[in-house]
Structure formats: C-alpha cells, structure tokens
Design a protein around this motif. Structure first.
Motif, PDB file in Angstrom:
ATOM      1  N   ASN A   1     -23.483 -24.445  -1.044  1.00  0.00           N
ATOM      2  CA  ASN A   1     -22.290 -23.628  -0.363  1.00  0.00           C
ATOM      3  C   ASN A   1     -21.942 -22.887  -0.970  1.00  0.00           C
ATOM      4  O   ASN A   1     -21.755 -23.104  -2.215  1.00  0.00           O
ATOM      5  CB  ASN A   1     -21.709 -25.022   0.265  1.00  0.00           C
ATOM      6  N   VAL A   2     -20.971 -22.034   0.076  1.00  0.00           N
ATOM      7  CA  VAL A   2     -19.965 -21.423  -0.923  1.00  0.00           C
ATOM      8  C   VAL A   2     -18.525 -21.100  -0.227  1.00  0.00           C
ATOM      9  O   VAL A   2     -18.552 -21.061   1.120  1.00  0.00           O
ATOM     10  CB  VAL A   2     -20.759 -19.501  -0.326  1.00  0.00           C
ATOM     11  N   THR A   3     -17.050 -21.944  -1.181  1.00  0.00           N
ATOM     12  CA  THR A   3     -16.488 -21.541  -0.798  1.00  0.00           C
ATOM     13  C   THR A   3     -15.848 -21.002  -1.430  1.00  0.00           C
ATOM     14  O   THR A   3     -15.032 -20.877  -2.762  1.00  0.00           O
ATOM     15  CB  THR A   3     -15.583 -23.385  -0.765  1.00  0.00           C
ATOM     16  N   VAL A   4     -14.171 -20.194  -1.183  1.00  0.00           N
ATOM     17  CA  VAL A   4     -13.461 -19.479  -1.502  1.00  0.00           C
ATOM     18  C   VAL A   4     -12.308 -19.582  -1.245  1.00  0.00           C
ATOM     19  O   VAL A   4     -11.686 -19.635   0.167  1.00  0.00           O
ATOM     20  CB  VAL A   4     -13.812 -18.196  -1.400  1.00  0.00           C
ATOM     21  N   ALA A   5     -10.969 -19.630  -2.496  1.00  0.00           N
ATOM     22  CA  ALA A   5     -10.118 -20.228  -1.488  1.00  0.00           C
ATOM     23  C   ALA A   5      -8.700 -19.281  -2.384  1.00  0.00           C
ATOM     24  O   ALA A   5      -8.797 -18.936  -3.421  1.00  0.00           O
ATOM     25  CB  ALA A   5      -9.197 -21.309  -1.633  1.00  0.00           C
ATOM     26  N   VAL A   6      -8.037 -18.361  -1.933  1.00  0.00           N
ATOM     27  CA  VAL A   6      -7.499 -17.322  -2.379  1.00  0.00           C
ATOM     28  C   VAL A   6      -5.801 -17.256  -2.336  1.00  0.00           C
ATOM     29  O   VAL A   6      -5.650 -17.809  -0.728  1.00  0.00           O
ATOM     30  CB  VAL A   6      -7.414 -15.604  -2.134  1.00  0.00           C
ATOM     31  N   ILE A   7      -4.843 -17.301  -3.145  1.00  0.00           N
ATOM     32  CA  ILE A   7      -3.734 -16.689  -2.669  1.00  0.00           C
ATOM     33  C   ILE A   7      -3.079 -15.772  -3.536  1.00  0.00           C
ATOM     34  O   ILE A   7      -3.328 -15.563  -4.357  1.00  0.00           O
ATOM     35  CB  ILE A   7      -2.485 -18.122  -4.172  1.00  0.00           C
ATOM     36  N   GLU A   8      -2.440 -15.100  -2.940  1.00  0.00           N
ATOM     37  CA  GLU A   8      -1.502 -13.990  -2.939  1.00  0.00           C
ATOM     38  C   GLU A   8      -0.038 -13.844  -3.362  1.00  0.00           C
ATOM     39  O   GLU A   8       0.609 -13.996  -2.545  1.00  0.00           O
ATOM     40  CB  GLU A   8      -2.417 -13.332  -2.437  1.00  0.00           C
ATOM     41  N   ASN A   9       0.288 -13.233  -4.017  1.00  0.00           N
ATOM     42  CA  ASN A   9       1.952 -13.215  -4.674  1.00  0.00           C
ATOM     43  C   ASN A   9       2.061 -12.089  -3.481  1.00  0.00           C
ATOM     44  O   ASN A   9       1.966 -10.601  -4.832  1.00  0.00           O
ATOM     45  CB  ASN A   9       2.447 -13.445  -5.524  1.00  0.00           C
ATOM     46  N   ARG A  10       1.860 -11.346  -2.491  1.00  0.00           N
ATOM     47  CA  ARG A  10       2.562 -10.240  -1.754  1.00  0.00           C
ATOM     48  C   ARG A  10       3.989  -9.851  -1.480  1.00  0.00           C
ATOM     49  O   ARG A  10       4.709 -10.867  -2.072  1.00  0.00           O
ATOM     50  CB  ARG A  10       1.706  -9.967  -0.895  1.00  0.00           C
TER      51      ARG A  10
ATOM     52  N   MET B   1       4.939 -15.082   0.243  1.00  0.00           N
ATOM     53  CA  MET B   1       2.909 -15.884  -0.632  1.00  0.00           C
ATOM     54  C   MET B   1       1.776 -16.043   0.655  1.00  0.00           C
ATOM     55  O   MET B   1       2.251 -16.533   1.931  1.00  0.00           O
ATOM     56  CB  MET B   1       2.954 -17.383  -1.456  1.00  0.00           C
ATOM     57  N   TYR B   2       0.998 -15.771  -0.246  1.00  0.00           N
ATOM     58  CA  TYR B   2      -0.292 -16.186   1.495  1.00  0.00           C
ATOM     59  C   TYR B   2      -1.757 -16.199   0.812  1.00  0.00           C
ATOM     60  O   TYR B   2      -1.912 -16.343  -0.271  1.00  0.00           O
ATOM     61  CB  TYR B   2      -1.044 -14.267   1.689  1.00  0.00           C
ATOM     62  N   ALA B   3      -2.062 -17.286   1.811  1.00  0.00           N
ATOM     63  CA  ALA B   3      -3.495 -18.777   1.351  1.00  0.00           C
ATOM     64  C   ALA B   3      -4.151 -18.073   2.222  1.00  0.00           C
ATOM     65  O   ALA B   3      -4.333 -18.459   3.252  1.00  0.00           O
ATOM     66  CB  ALA B   3      -2.905 -19.513   1.090  1.00  0.00           C
ATOM     67  N   VAL B   4      -5.698 -17.829   2.239  1.00  0.00           N
ATOM     68  CA  VAL B   4      -6.769 -18.300   3.611  1.00  0.00           C
ATOM     69  C   VAL B   4      -7.950 -19.060   2.745  1.00  0.00           C
ATOM     70  O   VAL B   4      -8.344 -19.053   0.713  1.00  0.00           O
ATOM     71  CB  VAL B   4      -6.524 -17.411   3.162  1.00  0.00           C
TER      72      VAL B   4
END
Length: 243
Positions: A234-243, A1-4
């Motif tokens: 304001n702009v906010t983005v959070a991502v989780i990828e199942n790599r 898993m990857y999160a940013v």
C-alpha cells in the motif's frame, strides 16, 4: 498552510491497511497523520483506523492557537499514547486481533515550526531551501543494521527482513514514540509516507518530484511512481506546504 493526503492499495495487495488523515486548525496551522497497519488483513486495517481516529480526535480536542513548543510536543505524545491504548483495548476485547499494530507519523505545522512524532518505519521528509532530508529515523531491524555499518542504505531497501519493526503502536503498553521539531519557513514542505513509497525512494528522486509538483498532484505523482516501480505494498503520502 496547506495539507493534503492520499492513499492507494498498490498493485499487489488485496486490501489497504494504510490510513491517512489531514486538515487544519482554526488558526491556519496544518496537520497530517499517516498509519500503516499490520497483523493480518482485518487486524492491520483495524489498528491503523483506530490509531488514526484516536490521534485526530486528541488533536482536535487539545490544540489551541499559540501553543508553546513543549505543549505541542506533550499533546502529540499524549495523542499517540491514546492511540496505543485504543488498539490494545480492541485486541483485548477480540482475541483474534491479538498482536495487531500500526506505525504512525504525525506532523503539525504551526507558528513557523514543524512538529513530528513517530513510531515505526513510516517516514517524514522535510524540504527547505537547502534541499531535502529525512527527519525521522526508522524503528526497524534493517535501520539498526545500517547504523551498525553491517549494511548500506541501498541494501536496506531490498533486505528480506526490511519489514521487521522495532517499535509499533498497539502492541505494548509502554510503547515509545520519537518527537522532533524543525523550522518551517514559507516555501518549505513536509512529506510523510509509508514504506510502500519509501522502499522505492531515493533522495534525488524525491527532490525531483517536489521540485516539479505541488499539493494533491505531488501526492498522486509519487503514488504513481511507487506503483510503476512494482507497487508491492500500500502507498500513502501526506503533504504539508507552507505557502
């Protein structure tokens, strides 16, 4: 898993009341938290920071490898209740902060399952092999109008009362929070964001960005997109990828 996760002040605001955090647990599971504060410049900043810190602390203390689905649900709802109490307590200590609050959307990807808990109009979208879908429902006045058939989703995006939120962390002791979970297979992606992005976002646009960018670049490109459309919040983005 990857999160940013990434946040940006936008083009028109004098301060950033959004807060985001992300990370991973020792077993490789990933998590993100996104909060959008409200209640004046200082109040919004304080509410979102307090809530985000309380949730992250609760996650780090309570999460264990191999937790059952129901245990993760209870942990997430408990964490957001602790955030609610933290914001309420601060407002009681400092009367000038009375009424401050924050949205929250928290995500945990663990064991092939995506867990989502949220309150307010910050959103989570899920991309799978079948496409992209919004997996949270806004707790807002305009969402109620959409559900009643009074206005369309496109009209809701520009409605003058689109900022009226019907659920918020930190204002009422008995705050309610929604929870849901979804299969999260290799190649799937979860994207949480504040309304500074979603107010400009159509499903096809999001699918384009997800299909062409990954990770940190995806978050940055979406922030740039929101700013190119006006950047009114304001702009906010959070991502989780199942790599």
């Amino acid at each position: 898993m990857y999160a940013v996760c990434k946040t940006d002040i936008g083009r028109l605001r004098s301060s950033n009341q959004d807060v985001c955090r992300c990370g991973s647990f020792p077993d490789g599971s990933a998590w993100t938290v996104v909060c959008d504060g409200m209640g004046g410049v200082s109040g919004g900043n304080i509410a979102s920071s307090l809530a985000c810190d309380a949730i992250v602390e609760a996650f780090e203390q309570a999460y264990t490898a191999g937790m059952e689905e129901n245990a993760v649900r209870e942990m997430m709802l408990s964490a957001i209740q602790k955030a609610n109490e933290a914001v309420l307590h601060r407002a009681q200590e400092e009367p000038e902060l009375y009424g401050m609050g924050t949205t929250v959307v928290a995500a945990i990807a663990s064991g092939g399952v995506l867990h989502i808990a949220h309150a307010g109009d910050s959103r989570c979208y899920l991309k799978t092999s079948l496409g992209v879908k919004q997996v949270t429902t806004d707790h807002s006045y305009v969402q109620q109008l959409v559900e009643s058939g009074a206005i369309t989703e496109d009209e809701a995006r520009v409605h003058p009362q689109r900022n009226l939120i019907t659920r918020v962390v930190g204002v009422h002791p008995d705050m309610e929070c929604d929870y849901a979970c979804y299969n999260f297979e290799p190649g799937d992606l979860a994207l949480s964001c504040t309304d500074g992005l979603s107010n400009y976002l159509e499903r096809d646009t999001l699918l384009f960005f997800i299909s062409n960018y990954q990770g940190e670049q995806l978050a940055q490109e979406l922030i740039q997109y929101a700013n190119s459309k006006g950047g009114s919040d304001n702009v906010t983005v959070a991502v989780i990828e199942n790599r």
